[in-house]
Design a protein around this motif. Structure first.
Motif, PDB file in Angstrom:
ATOM      1  N   VAL A   1      -4.014   9.638   3.794  1.00 52.68           N
ATOM      2  CA  VAL A   1      -4.046   8.336   2.279  1.00 52.68           C
ATOM      3  C   VAL A   1      -4.587   9.250   1.305  1.00 52.68           C
ATOM      4  O   VAL A   1      -5.734  10.179   1.721  1.00 52.68           O
ATOM      5  CB  VAL A   1      -4.546   7.118   2.664  1.00 52.68           C
ATOM      6  N   ILE A   2      -3.936   9.943   0.744  1.00 51.75           N
ATOM      7  CA  ILE A   2      -4.606  10.401  -0.821  1.00 51.75           C
ATOM      8  C   ILE A   2      -5.683   9.491  -1.742  1.00 51.75           C
ATOM      9  O   ILE A   2      -5.442   8.080  -1.879  1.00 51.75           O
ATOM     10  CB  ILE A   2      -3.369  10.453  -1.864  1.00 51.75           C
TER      11      ILE A   2
ATOM     12  N   GLY B   1     -11.637   6.927   7.087  1.00 45.48           N
ATOM     13  CA  GLY B   1     -11.298   7.741   7.209  1.00 45.48           C
ATOM     14  C   GLY B   1     -12.458   9.490   7.208  1.00 45.48           C
ATOM     15  O   GLY B   1     -13.791   9.987   6.698  1.00 45.48           O
ATOM     16  N   THR B   2     -11.808  10.329   7.303  1.00 43.81           N
ATOM     17  CA  THR B   2     -12.383  12.087   7.070  1.00 43.81           C
ATOM     18  C   THR B   2     -11.472  12.760   6.547  1.00 43.81           C
ATOM     19  O   THR B   2     -10.185  12.721   6.629  1.00 43.81           O
ATOM     20  CB  THR B   2     -12.687  12.546   8.803  1.00 43.81           C
ATOM     21  N   VAL B   3     -12.056  13.502   5.333  1.00 44.38           N
ATOM     22  CA  VAL B   3     -11.697  14.313   4.685  1.00 44.38           C
ATOM     23  C   VAL B   3     -10.734  15.341   4.977  1.00 44.38           C
ATOM     24  O   VAL B   3     -11.586  16.271   5.677  1.00 44.38           O
ATOM     25  CB  VAL B   3     -12.706  14.542   3.446  1.00 44.38           C
ATOM     26  N   ASP B   4      -9.812  15.365   4.757  1.00 44.52           N
ATOM     27  CA  ASP B   4      -9.188  16.772   5.639  1.00 44.52           C
ATOM     28  C   ASP B   4      -8.392  17.799   4.485  1.00 44.52           C
ATOM     29  O   ASP B   4      -7.721  18.739   5.281  1.00 44.52           O
ATOM     30  CB  ASP B   4      -7.957  16.337   7.046  1.00 44.52           C
ATOM     31  N   ALA B   5      -8.566  17.727   3.424  1.00 42.31           N
ATOM     32  CA  ALA B   5      -7.795  18.431   2.583  1.00 42.31           C
ATOM     33  C   ALA B   5      -8.109  17.761   0.782  1.00 42.31           C
ATOM     34  O   ALA B   5      -8.278  16.669   0.600  1.00 42.31           O
ATOM     35  CB  ALA B   5      -6.446  18.291   1.984  1.00 42.31           C
TER      36      ALA B   5
ATOM     37  N   GLU C   1       6.889  11.021   4.603  1.00 41.11           N
ATOM     38  CA  GLU C   1       5.989  12.527   4.652  1.00 41.11           C
ATOM     39  C   GLU C   1       5.017  12.689   4.497  1.00 41.11           C
ATOM     40  O   GLU C   1       3.793  12.303   3.704  1.00 41.11           O
ATOM     41  CB  GLU C   1       6.847  13.651   3.718  1.00 41.11           C
ATOM     42  N   GLN C   2       3.843  13.339   4.934  1.00 35.94           N
ATOM     43  CA  GLN C   2       2.662  13.442   5.251  1.00 35.94           C
ATOM     44  C   GLN C   2       2.456  13.770   3.322  1.00 35.94           C
ATOM     45  O   GLN C   2       2.513  14.904   2.911  1.00 35.94           O
ATOM     46  CB  GLN C   2       2.097  14.398   5.672  1.00 35.94           C
ATOM     47  N   PRO C   3       1.880  13.265   2.543  1.00 36.78           N
ATOM     48  CA  PRO C   3       1.350  13.403   0.805  1.00 36.78           C
ATOM     49  C   PRO C   3       0.465  14.753   0.765  1.00 36.78           C
ATOM     50  O   PRO C   3      -0.673  14.951   1.742  1.00 36.78           O
ATOM     51  CB  PRO C   3       0.151  11.784   0.868  1.00 36.78           C
ATOM     52  N   VAL C   4       0.500  15.013  -0.387  1.00 41.46           N
ATOM     53  CA  VAL C   4      -0.545  16.707  -1.078  1.00 41.46           C
ATOM     54  C   VAL C   4      -1.789  15.706  -1.817  1.00 41.46           C
ATOM     55  O   VAL C   4      -1.180  15.011  -2.279  1.00 41.46           O
ATOM     56  CB  VAL C   4       0.845  17.400  -0.710  1.00 41.46           C
ATOM     57  N   PRO C   5      -2.315  16.217  -1.320  1.00 40.49           N
ATOM     58  CA  PRO C   5      -3.597  16.262  -2.648  1.00 40.49           C
ATOM     59  C   PRO C   5      -3.233  17.102  -4.085  1.00 40.49           C
ATOM     60  O   PRO C   5      -3.153  17.984  -4.383  1.00 40.49           O
ATOM     61  CB  PRO C   5      -5.107  16.108  -2.406  1.00 40.49           C
TER      62      PRO C   5
ATOM     63  N   GLY D   1      -2.742  -0.051  -7.230  1.00 42.06           N
ATOM     64  CA  GLY D   1      -1.157   0.403  -7.700  1.00 42.06           C
ATOM     65  C   GLY D   1      -0.566   1.392  -6.759  1.00 42.06           C
ATOM     66  O   GLY D   1       0.537   1.954  -7.036  1.00 42.06           O
ATOM     67  N   LYS D   2      -1.418   2.370  -6.436  1.00 38.55           N
ATOM     68  CA  LYS D   2      -1.049   3.091  -5.664  1.00 38.55           C
ATOM     69  C   LYS D   2      -0.926   3.146  -3.762  1.00 38.55           C
ATOM     70  O   LYS D   2      -1.176   1.727  -3.151  1.00 38.55           O
ATOM     71  CB  LYS D   2      -1.912   4.549  -5.620  1.00 38.55           C
ATOM     72  N   PRO D   3      -0.363   3.742  -3.620  1.00 39.36           N
ATOM     73  CA  PRO D   3       0.424   4.224  -2.276  1.00 39.36           C
ATOM     74  C   PRO D   3      -1.002   3.319  -1.024  1.00 39.36           C
ATOM     75  O   PRO D   3      -2.123   4.028  -1.273  1.00 39.36           O
ATOM     76  CB  PRO D   3       0.965   5.299  -1.847  1.00 39.36           C
ATOM     77  N   GLY D   4      -1.913   2.790  -0.359  1.00 36.34           N
ATOM     78  CA  GLY D   4      -2.423   2.569   0.470  1.00 36.34           C
ATOM     79  C   GLY D   4      -2.606   3.301   1.754  1.00 36.34           C
ATOM     80  O   GLY D   4      -1.965   4.310   2.125  1.00 36.34           O
ATOM     81  N   ALA D   5      -3.760   2.281   2.985  1.00 37.60           N
ATOM     82  CA  ALA D   5      -4.085   3.594   3.673  1.00 37.60           C
ATOM     83  C   ALA D   5      -3.207   2.860   5.378  1.00 37.60           C
ATOM     84  O   ALA D   5      -3.603   3.158   6.398  1.00 37.60           O
ATOM     85  CB  ALA D   5      -5.408   3.155   3.570  1.00 37.60           C
ATOM     86  N   ALA D   6      -2.863   1.867   4.854  1.00 44.37           N
ATOM     87  CA  ALA D   6      -1.675   1.737   6.146  1.00 44.37           C
ATOM     88  C   ALA D   6      -0.787   2.805   6.348  1.00 44.37           C
ATOM     89  O   ALA D   6       0.581   2.361   6.865  1.00 44.37           O
ATOM     90  CB  ALA D   6      -0.823   0.474   6.103  1.00 44.37           C
TER      91      ALA D   6
END
Length: 314
Positions: free
Chosen positions: A103-104, A69-73, A21-25, A94-99
């Motif tokens: 990514v948030i 990358g490019t900020v999108d939200a 699922e796409q993350p939400v900031p 410790g957070k989800p990474g950019a692979a």
């Protein structure tokens, strides 16, 4: 979106390219459309379960500590960053990474991406560039005219460390294998020692002010490097599983470096890149779906130089 994750610790075969699922900031965070992340050796250690003490992660976990990358939200309360901005950052370990395709990131860790290199290539800068900067200047206190020995200069951190030390007008002695000696020389090293044929302690005939150890050498070999340091000097070590040696009688300090995210320092590195004073070297560009194979090659010692990992466009 597509991401690479591991659901349990283990060898590279635990990595899966899958739909998530796409993350939400949240508050203070931004979402970044990933142009690239990079591979760092610590990624393999986290995946293997060897870093659960210092870097606890929640499974399933997405690797990738660097992001360009490019900020999108934007999350609530974010100032100074706008949708469409191109950014780089060293993500919280410790957070989800950019692979992943998105990514948030905490807004506070981001810097404006360099304009003089492709956006994806900028992912090769944050973690290793900050490691080199913090080792030389925060801990090594390196200044113009000093002598620095960079042991293991042929890797990605070493390439930045040689350039930064030379830019600070230090005398740079670097160890490298024949495979990487040309790159180390072009990065600006004043002396290059082939550690495969020569004893480093025999080759360095005058004391140095700073030793920066980037190589997973034998503990006895690391301890011997202390003898090359002048009284009051310092040994900075990045191989954290092997404590930095010191010599209290001569006032030689041993410091173990655990790199931290720092947006101000990253912005300084970006400025050096855009002024043409710091070169970003990318050895290979790997599609995100092939990240498991990249981890496997790294585990075999077959990855040389900095690899960036590029998601397919969304």
């Amino acid at each position: 979106m597509k991401a690479v994750r591991f659901h349990e610790y283990g060898d590279p075969s635990v990595l899966r390219y899958e739909d998530v699922e796409q993350p939400v900031p949240g508050a203070g965070e931004v979402r970044i459309r990933v142009a690239a992340t990079s591979f760092n050796s610590v990624d393999g250690n986290i995946r293997g379960g060897f870093m659960q003490g210092p870097i606890p992660v929640v499974l399933p976990h997405t690797p990738g500590l660097d992001v360009a990358g490019t900020v999108d939200a934007l999350g609530e309360g974010v100032d100074g960053i706008a949708v469409g901005d191109q950014v780089v950052g060293f993500l919280p370990m410790g957070k989800p990474g950019a692979a992943a395709q998105y990514v948030i990131a905490p807004a506070e860790i981001l810097a404006t991406a360099p304009k003089s290199v492709p956006l994806a290539d900028a992912a090769a800068l944050p973690l290793v560039g900050l490691t080199a900067w913090q080792a030389l200047f925060d801990h090594g206190k390196l200044t113009a005219g000093q002598r620095v020995l960079i042991n293991g200069a042929g890797g990605a951190v070493g390439g930045y460390a040689v350039q930064l030390a030379k830019g600070a007008e230090a005398h740079v002695i670097a160890t490298a294998s024949p495979r990487s000696s040309e790159a180390v020389t072009s990065a600006g090293a004043d002396e290059v020692i082939d550690h495969t044929t020569t004893s480093v302690t025999a080759a360095v005939t005058e004391p140095v002010d700073v030793v920066l150890n980037l190589a997973p050498v034998d503990p006895a070999e690391l301890a011997a490097l202390v003898t090359l340091v002048r009284p009051g000097g310092v040994v900075v070590n990045t191989t954290v599983w092997m404590p930095a040696p010191s010599d209290q009688e001569r006032g030689v300090r041993g410091i173990d470096l655990f790199v931290r995210s720092d947006a101000d320092q990253l912005a300084k590195l970006v400025a050096l890149v855009d002024r043409g004073e710091l070169r970003v070297d990318v050895a290979e560009r790997v599609p995100l779906a092939e990240l498991p194979a990249l981890h496997a090659r790294a585990a075999e010692g077959a990855v040389h130089g900095k690899a960036i990992v590029v998601p397919s466009t969304v």
